[in-house]
Design a protein around this motif. Structure first.
Motif, PDB file in Angstrom:
ATOM      1  N   UNK A   1       0.842  -1.201   0.000  1.00 44.27           N
ATOM      2  CA  UNK A   1       0.000   0.000   0.000  1.00 44.27           C
ATOM      3  C   UNK A   1       0.874   1.247   0.000  1.00 44.27           C
ATOM      4  N   UNK A   2       1.906   1.248   0.838  1.00 42.69           N
ATOM      5  CA  UNK A   2       2.794   2.407   0.922  1.00 42.69           C
ATOM      6  C   UNK A   2       3.459   2.663  -0.431  1.00 42.69           C
ATOM      7  N   UNK A   3       3.916   1.572  -1.079  1.00 40.42           N
ATOM      8  CA  UNK A   3       4.565   1.731  -2.385  1.00 40.42           C
ATOM      9  C   UNK A   3       3.590   2.347  -3.394  1.00 40.42           C
ATOM     10  N   UNK A   4       2.342   1.845  -3.388  1.00 39.10           N
ATOM     11  CA  UNK A   4       1.336   2.387  -4.307  1.00 39.10           C
ATOM     12  C   UNK A   4       1.087   3.860  -4.035  1.00 39.10           C
ATOM     13  N   UNK A   5       0.960   4.207  -2.754  1.00 40.80           N
ATOM     14  CA  UNK A   5       0.723   5.606  -2.384  1.00 40.80           C
ATOM     15  C   UNK A   5       1.886   6.482  -2.841  1.00 40.80           C
ATOM     16  N   UNK A   6       3.110   5.942  -2.747  1.00 40.78           N
ATOM     17  CA  UNK A   6       4.279   6.718  -3.158  1.00 40.78           C
ATOM     18  C   UNK A   6       4.165   7.097  -4.632  1.00 40.78           C
ATOM     19  N   UNK A   7       3.813   6.132  -5.469  1.00 40.69           N
ATOM     20  CA  UNK A   7       3.637   6.428  -6.896  1.00 40.69           C
ATOM     21  C   UNK A   7       2.572   7.502  -7.088  1.00 40.69           C
ATOM     22  N   UNK A   8       1.459   7.344  -6.370  1.00 43.42           N
ATOM     23  CA  UNK A   8       0.364   8.310  -6.499  1.00 43.42           C
ATOM     24  C   UNK A   8       0.830   9.703  -6.100  1.00 43.42           C
ATOM     25  N   UNK A   9       1.539   9.797  -4.981  1.00 44.26           N
ATOM     26  CA  UNK A   9       1.965  11.102  -4.480  1.00 44.26           C
ATOM     27  C   UNK A   9       2.953  11.775  -5.435  1.00 44.26           C
ATOM     28  N   UNK A  10       3.849  10.975  -6.012  1.00 45.13           N
ATOM     29  CA  UNK A  10       4.808  11.550  -6.963  1.00 45.13           C
ATOM     30  C   UNK A  10       4.061  12.115  -8.170  1.00 45.13           C
ATOM     31  N   UNK A  11       3.088  11.333  -8.660  1.00 49.27           N
ATOM     32  CA  UNK A  11       2.319  11.794  -9.816  1.00 49.27           C
ATOM     33  C   UNK A  11       1.540  13.068  -9.488  1.00 49.27           C
ATOM     34  N   UNK A  12       0.871  13.068  -8.335  1.00 50.66           N
ATOM     35  CA  UNK A  12       0.004  14.194  -7.997  1.00 50.66           C
ATOM     36  C   UNK A  12       0.812  15.428  -7.632  1.00 50.66           C
ATOM     37  N   UNK A  13       1.888  15.206  -6.864  1.00 54.26           N
ATOM     38  CA  UNK A  13       2.642  16.331  -6.357  1.00 54.26           C
ATOM     39  C   UNK A  13       3.510  16.985  -7.414  1.00 54.26           C
ATOM     40  N   UNK A  14       4.169  16.156  -8.222  1.00 57.80           N
ATOM     41  CA  UNK A  14       5.105  16.709  -9.210  1.00 57.80           C
ATOM     42  C   UNK A  14       4.508  16.759 -10.608  1.00 57.80           C
ATOM     43  N   UNK A  15       3.271  16.272 -10.754  1.00 56.43           N
ATOM     44  CA  UNK A  15       2.601  16.224 -12.052  1.00 56.43           C
ATOM     45  C   UNK A  15       3.459  15.522 -13.101  1.00 56.43           C
ATOM     46  N   UNK A  16       4.107  14.431 -12.681  1.00 55.56           N
ATOM     47  CA  UNK A  16       4.913  13.657 -13.624  1.00 55.56           C
ATOM     48  C   UNK A  16       4.032  12.620 -14.307  1.00 55.56           C
ATOM     49  N   UNK A  17       4.437  12.233 -15.479  1.00 53.08           N
ATOM     50  CA  UNK A  17       3.785  11.166 -16.219  1.00 53.08           C
ATOM     51  C   UNK A  17       3.642   9.915 -15.347  1.00 53.08           C
ATOM     52  N   UNK A  18       2.505   9.287 -15.415  1.00 52.71           N
ATOM     53  CA  UNK A  18       2.223   8.156 -14.520  1.00 52.71           C
ATOM     54  C   UNK A  18       3.223   7.010 -14.710  1.00 52.71           C
ATOM     55  N   UNK A  19       3.608   6.758 -15.963  1.00 55.42           N
ATOM     56  CA  UNK A  19       4.538   5.653 -16.216  1.00 55.42           C
ATOM     57  C   UNK A  19       5.893   5.940 -15.583  1.00 55.42           C
ATOM     58  N   UNK A  20       6.316   7.205 -15.699  1.00 56.79           N
ATOM     59  CA  UNK A  20       7.607   7.586 -15.119  1.00 56.79           C
ATOM     60  C   UNK A  20       7.578   7.425 -13.599  1.00 56.79           C
ATOM     61  N   UNK A  21       6.465   7.825 -12.974  1.00 54.44           N
ATOM     62  CA  UNK A  21       6.345   7.683 -11.520  1.00 54.44           C
ATOM     63  C   UNK A  21       6.509   6.221 -11.124  1.00 54.44           C
ATOM     64  N   UNK A  22       5.865   5.328 -11.889  1.00 58.19           N
ATOM     65  CA  UNK A  22       5.957   3.901 -11.594  1.00 58.19           C
ATOM     66  C   UNK A  22       7.386   3.404 -11.736  1.00 58.19           C
ATOM     67  N   UNK A  23       8.073   3.853 -12.787  1.00 56.17           N
ATOM     68  CA  UNK A  23       9.448   3.402 -13.024  1.00 56.17           C
ATOM     69  C   UNK A  23      10.352   3.866 -11.886  1.00 56.17           C
ATOM     70  N   UNK A  24      10.165   5.115 -11.463  1.00 57.59           N
ATOM     71  CA  UNK A  24      10.990   5.644 -10.375  1.00 57.59           C
ATOM     72  C   UNK A  24      10.797   4.789  -9.119  1.00 57.59           C
ATOM     73  N   UNK A  25       9.530   4.534  -8.789  1.00 56.61           N
ATOM     74  CA  UNK A  25       9.262   3.805  -7.553  1.00 56.61           C
ATOM     75  C   UNK A  25       9.750   2.358  -7.653  1.00 56.61           C
ATOM     76  N   UNK A  26       9.508   1.695  -8.781  1.00 57.14           N
ATOM     77  CA  UNK A  26       9.908   0.286  -8.859  1.00 57.14           C
ATOM     78  C   UNK A  26      11.434   0.138  -8.853  1.00 57.14           C
ATOM     79  N   UNK A  27      12.118   1.121  -9.427  1.00 53.95           N
ATOM     80  CA  UNK A  27      13.584   1.075  -9.415  1.00 53.95           C
ATOM     81  C   UNK A  27      14.116   1.277  -7.999  1.00 53.95           C
TER      82      UNK A  27
END
Ligand SMILES: Nc1ncnc2c1ncn2[C@@H]1O[C@H](COP(=O)(O)OP(=O)(O)OP(=O)(O)O)[C@@H](O)[C@H]1O
Ligand SMILES: [Mg+2]
Lengths: 300, 258
Positions: free
Chosen positions: A76-102
């Protein structure tokens, strides 16, 4: 030919179990894509995260059920992290996922203290829940399939609550959702958190089933999940909410049977990633070629 | 009630394509006022409504609803006060959700959403009644996905959604413009009925001069981001389409209104 069928049939039970476990992942992949129109790659990191957390905590002496729940929470925390990066920095959703999974790759090694953890010496959730018959494959299948269906059922109920409706509205039309007083932030975080939890639960169960967690166990899991979702939707459709929720589980089971058949035909396991990719591409291209609606919608 | 104070908004400020969409716009509506907003393309009508709803953040000025300054509140935090119907029939509802689910979404507008089931039998019945007024047969299709509906049906649903909670302010942005004349008439009639029945404070943008003359107790005309003419009460009632056209030379410049 008889030989191929024979070795395929031999693999059916173990493949059924695998399919049921990946049912959790497929549910977790479906949720952001379909309900939030948020193409999310975090599964690739939250699946091994679940495995790592479960394995490390079981090895540290935690009981397997708590360990699995802890893995769920970590996901859940990992998922929220992706969401927060996308919402806060307005980054592309795919990029947010790549950052978090890496980043999770390093986190997972930290959690286990090494790249993998063996669990052969410990009791796992199968031992706890099935007792003496924990190695009975039929019971294992029934247990995991049952749990996956319960997860889908809970999700079905949730998506019909006032909050669940709000989550689906965000995926359908953000301007309209805002006009209805819905917070895009809250629903996106909630949806990705749930999805991360589902994927991590899949990873936790997988680690306990194979008595082994490895940082690389997530490689390709997103595409497998996506393939499972597409197969399931082709088989039972997504015209109603319960079909949409059953599709990932049905799809995961069907998909792993196909994989097993490919292996029985003599393909190497290392060929499967290519085949899965080709299959997903084909399924994504087909609607365009035949003039039907696109299979995946992408958020702006 | 609604008080728009000296709003100013320039899109793409400081670039060659800067657009002064709102230029010192002030407008006050009292409880129960029904204001019709007219003006040519690009006059700033939608921007004004978007600023009231919070979708557009003004560069200067403020928006007050019920004596509260809401200028800095994001749209979803003022949605409890405001209901909107957009011009595009697809914009007002979620296509993948059913008619009754969409109405349930609207019912929770402005309050905390719970973990209780969104659809109860009581709610279902009241939703049926809410869409039955349009005589479009929507009440028989409550569990069908909204994407299967025609534009007119979908816009009627959007209106029903806007009215399902009694909003403090109703914002209508050319909500009949994309409909065929007969459906437009039905939706407009339902709108006026509801506005009059509930005494809703309403701001309605239209390009239809006849609608502007026929409805509302206030008329607001915009041009180039400014309010250039206002009429209320008896003056509004005495206006005719011909008089407006003559007075503002509507046909020969960009104020062409039909
Ligand atoms: N989100 C936006 N970004 C940039 N420019 C915008 C935006 N919204 C409006 N504008 C510009 O602001 C000006 C006013 O637009 P607005 O949509 O308010 O006009 P309108 O009166 O609603 O016109 P119409 O009758 O065509 O709907 C136009 O020049 C428009 O191009
Ligand atoms: Mg407009």
């Amino acid at each position: 030919m008889g030989e191929i069928i024979g070795s395929f049939l031999n693999l059916v039970p173990i493949t059924l179990l695998q399919g049921a476990i990946y049912g959790f992942v497929a549910l977790g992949v479906m949720l952001p894509f379909r309900m939030l129109s948020f193409p999310d790659l975090t599964a690739e990191g939250s699946f091994p995260l679940g495995g790592a957390v479960a394995a490390a905590s079981i090895a540290a002496g935690l009981d397997p059920i708590s360990a699995t729940l802890l893995a769920l929470a970590a996901g859940c925390v990992a998922g929220c992290a992706t969401a927060l990066i996308h919402l806060g920095l307005r980054l592309n959703t795919l990029l947010c996922g790549i950052i978090v999974l890496t980043m999770l790759f390093s986190v997972n090694i930290r959690i286990m203290g090494k790249p993998n953890t063996a669990l052969f010496a410990f009791d796992d959730m199968f031992d706890v829940l099935l007792g003496g018959s924990s190695s009975d494959l039929t019971l294992q299948i029934a247990l995991i399939l049952g749990l996956a269906l319960v997860a889908a059922g809970l999700l079905l109920w949730f998506l019909k609550t006032e909050t669940g409706l709000a989550l689906r509205a965000v995926g359908a039309n953000q301007m309209m959702a805002r006009a209805q007083g819905i917070s895009i932030w809250r629903q996106t975080i909630l949806g990705l958190g749930l999805a991360g939890g589902l994927c991590a639960t899949g990873g936790a169960i997988m680690a306990q089933n194979q008595s082994f967690a490895d940082v690389n166990m997530g490689f390709g899991v997103l595409l497998n999940g996506l393939a499972a979702v597409i197969v399931g939707e082709t088989l039972i459709g997504r015209s109603t909410l319960w079909r949409q929720l059953l599709a990932p589980i049905v799809g995961a089971i069907a998909y792993y049977q196909v994989i097993s058949f490919a292996l029985a035909l003599g393909l190497e396991p290392s060929d499967l990633k290519f085949l899965t990719g080709a299959f997903v591409l084909l399924m994504l291209a087909l609607p365009g070629l035949t003039g039907r609606r696109e299979v995946l919608r992408i958020r702006e | 009630m609604i008080d728009v104070r000296t709003l100013d908004k320039t899109f793409y400020r400081g670039t060659p394509s800067a657009r002064h969409a709102l230029n010192d716009v002030s407008l006050r509506l009292d409880e129960g006022d029904f204001a019709v907003v007219i003006g040519g393309n690009g006059a700033g009508k939608s921007t004004l409504l978007n600023a009231i709803a919070g979708e557009v953040m003004p560069d200067a000025g403020s928006v007050w609803i019920d004596e509260t300054d809401v200028t800095r509140r994001p749209p979803h935090r003022r949605a409890g006060l405001i209901s909107r119907v957009f011009q595009d029939p697809l914009a007002g509802s979620a296509g993948g959700m059913t008619i009754e689910e969409n109405l349930a979404l609207a019912l929770a507008r402005g309050r905390r959403r719970t973990l209780g089931l969104a659809l109860t039998d009581t709610r279902r019945r009241s939703f049926r009644d809410a869409v039955a007024v349009f005589n479009l047969g929507l009440e028989e299709r409550m569990d069908q996905k909204v994407e299967l509906l025609s534009g007119g049906q979908r816009q009627s649903l959007a209106l029903a959604m806007a009215l399902v909670t009694a909003p403090r302010v109703l914002l209508l942005d050319e909500h009949c413009a994309a409909l065929d004349p007969r459906t437009a008439a039905t939706v407009m009639e339902a709108t006026v009925d509801a506005v009059e029945r509930d005494g809703l404070t309403t701001l309605m943008v239209t390009h239809n001069m006849q609608h502007a003359i026929d409805h509302g107790n206030r008329l607001v005309m915009m041009m180039d981001g400014k309010i250039i003419f206002e009429a209320a009460g008896a003056e509004k009632r005495s206006l005719t389409v011909e008089a407006l056209i003559e007075r503002f030379h509507l046909v020969d410049d960009k104020m062409l209104l039909v």
